[in-house]
Design an enzyme around this catalytic site. Structure first.
Site, PDB file in Angstrom:
ATOM      1  N   LYS A  92     -30.811 -17.638  44.879  1.00 49.87           N
ATOM      2  CA  LYS A  92     -32.492 -18.067  46.054  1.00 49.87           C
ATOM      3  C   LYS A  92     -32.739 -16.772  46.661  1.00 49.87           C
ATOM      4  O   LYS A  92     -31.618 -16.838  48.270  1.00 49.87           O
ATOM      5  CB  LYS A  92     -31.887 -20.204  46.832  1.00 49.87           C
ATOM      6  CG  LYS A  92     -32.989 -19.424  47.158  1.00 49.87           C
ATOM      7  CD  LYS A  92     -32.212 -21.135  48.829  1.00 49.87           C
ATOM      8  CE  LYS A  92     -34.070 -20.984  49.995  1.00 49.87           C
ATOM      9  NZ  LYS A  92     -33.512 -22.274  50.271  1.00 49.87           N
ATOM     10  N   GLY A 118     -36.288 -26.773  58.278  1.00 46.53           N
ATOM     11  CA  GLY A 118     -35.691 -28.202  59.208  1.00 46.53           C
ATOM     12  C   GLY A 118     -36.318 -28.051  59.623  1.00 46.53           C
ATOM     13  O   GLY A 118     -36.093 -29.373  61.233  1.00 46.53           O
TER      14      GLY A 118
END
Lengths: 65, 281
Positions: free
Chosen positions: B116, B177
């Site tokens: 990733k 987040g």
């Protein structure tokens, strides 16, 4: 010889990366390494010399997103 | 596991030639305890878990001892219990050099070509540096990595990442987040329409199961999230809620939604209605 290990000063007598990893008590197969910002494969550690002010990174798995 | 995901008629999530039943990729950070992490992974039914790398303190007698010694190995033992396939990231990297070297370290440590790829360009939003991202993707794809780039919803960047050799794109929904959901559904819809054959995963910014369902209803292939589950009051219950929402959104997309309209359209047939529509003189 003074080096940087994971961002912290360290005095070491070990002249190559494999010796340092072993002296620190790591299982060689369970950490990944870099010197001066460049990845050093497991198989190349013994042939990777350490110098004064070498910046060594020893990394292990951690949680991530 | 929901029956639909194992039925022969249901196609799974394809990632670099491998197929997975679940369309939920879950992060492994910020859980209240290791046990809750494992329970949440199980409840999510995710086949893929994201992980990272940390500086590891030594174990030798008196040499460079720190608190948290051996924590990396403890985590490694723990995460292997999940049975999930691991997707290591390059979180925290801000340059091409850092990301490429971290990817190599991850490949050796986790024995996987998957990475990733994160190249962060701005600290407040953790927005990807898309120029560095494309450059790093080119290097890593050429070196045999199977790259999962964390990117924005920019169409041109997506095109360049695909040209670099990426088979998967992971545009953000919103900053990491933040829990804001899909900041720009228009751009995400455009991305889906332009690249019908690429595997598209919304990564980051999802806060609620309904937001994950919305992304899946747009035709996205999967959702990657961490904080919304890990920081929930009950992470295990939230993992279940997300699994169901992602599955529901995927089913809805495949079922074909109606076009919205401004005016009412009676759902009950009017032909043969009784007396109340008859003119009374």
């Amino acid at each position: 010889m003074k080096i940087q290990l994971n961002g912290t000063h360290l005095d070491t007598e070990h002249n190559d990366l494999a010796a340092l990893v072993s002296a620190l008590g790591h299982d060689a197969d369970k950490v990944a390494t870099a010197v001066d910002g460049l990845f050093v494969p497991r198989t190349a550690r013994a042939q990777t010399p350490l110098h004064e002010a070498s910046a060594v990174e020893i990394l292990a798995p951690m949680e991530g997103g | 596991m929901p029956a639909s995901l194992t039925s022969p008629s249901s196609k799974g999530l394809r990632l670099y030639g491998s197929e997975f039943a679940s369309r939920f990729l879950i992060g492994s950070a910020q859980y209240p305890s290791p046990a809750i992490l494992l329970d949440a992974i199980a409840a999510s039914e995710a086949s893929i878990v994201t992980v990272s790398l940390r500086r590891e303190a030594g174990n030798s007698k008196g040499a460079h001892k720190e608190a948290g010694e051996g924590a990396g190995q403890q985590f490694w033992s723990l995460i292997q219990q999940s049975g999930a396939r691991l997707l290591p990231n390059t979180a925290g990297c801000k340059s091409v050099k850092e990301a490429v070297n971290t990817a190599h370290m991850a490949r050796e440590l986790f024995s996987t070509p998957w990475i990733k790829l994160e190249v962060i360009g701005e600290d407040d939003t953790l927005q990807p540096d898309v120029f560095g991202l494309v450059e790093a993707a080119r290097i890593l794809c050429a070196e045999g990595f199977q790259v999962f780039p964390y990117t924005t919803d920019d169409l041109v960047v997506a095109e360049k990442l695909l040209a670099a050799g990426c088979e998967v794109l992971m545009p953000w929904g919103a900053p990491i987040g933040s829990g804001r959901g899909l900041n720009n559904p228009f751009a995400l819809r455009a991305l889906r329409a332009h690249f019908p054959d690429a595997t598209l995963i919304v990564d980051a910014g999802i806060g609620l199961p309904s937001q994950a369902a919305q992304a899946m209803e747009l035709g996205y292939d999967a959702i990657l999230l961490n904080t919304a589950v890990a920081k929930a009051s009950d992470p295990v219950a939230m993992a279940t809620a997300f699994a169901q929402a992602i599955d529901a959104g995927h089913r809805a997309f495949n079922a074909g939604a109606i076009e919205p309209r401004d005016m009412a359209c009676p759902s009950t047939p009017v032909l043969g209605s009784p007396f109340w529509h008859v003119d009374h003189d």
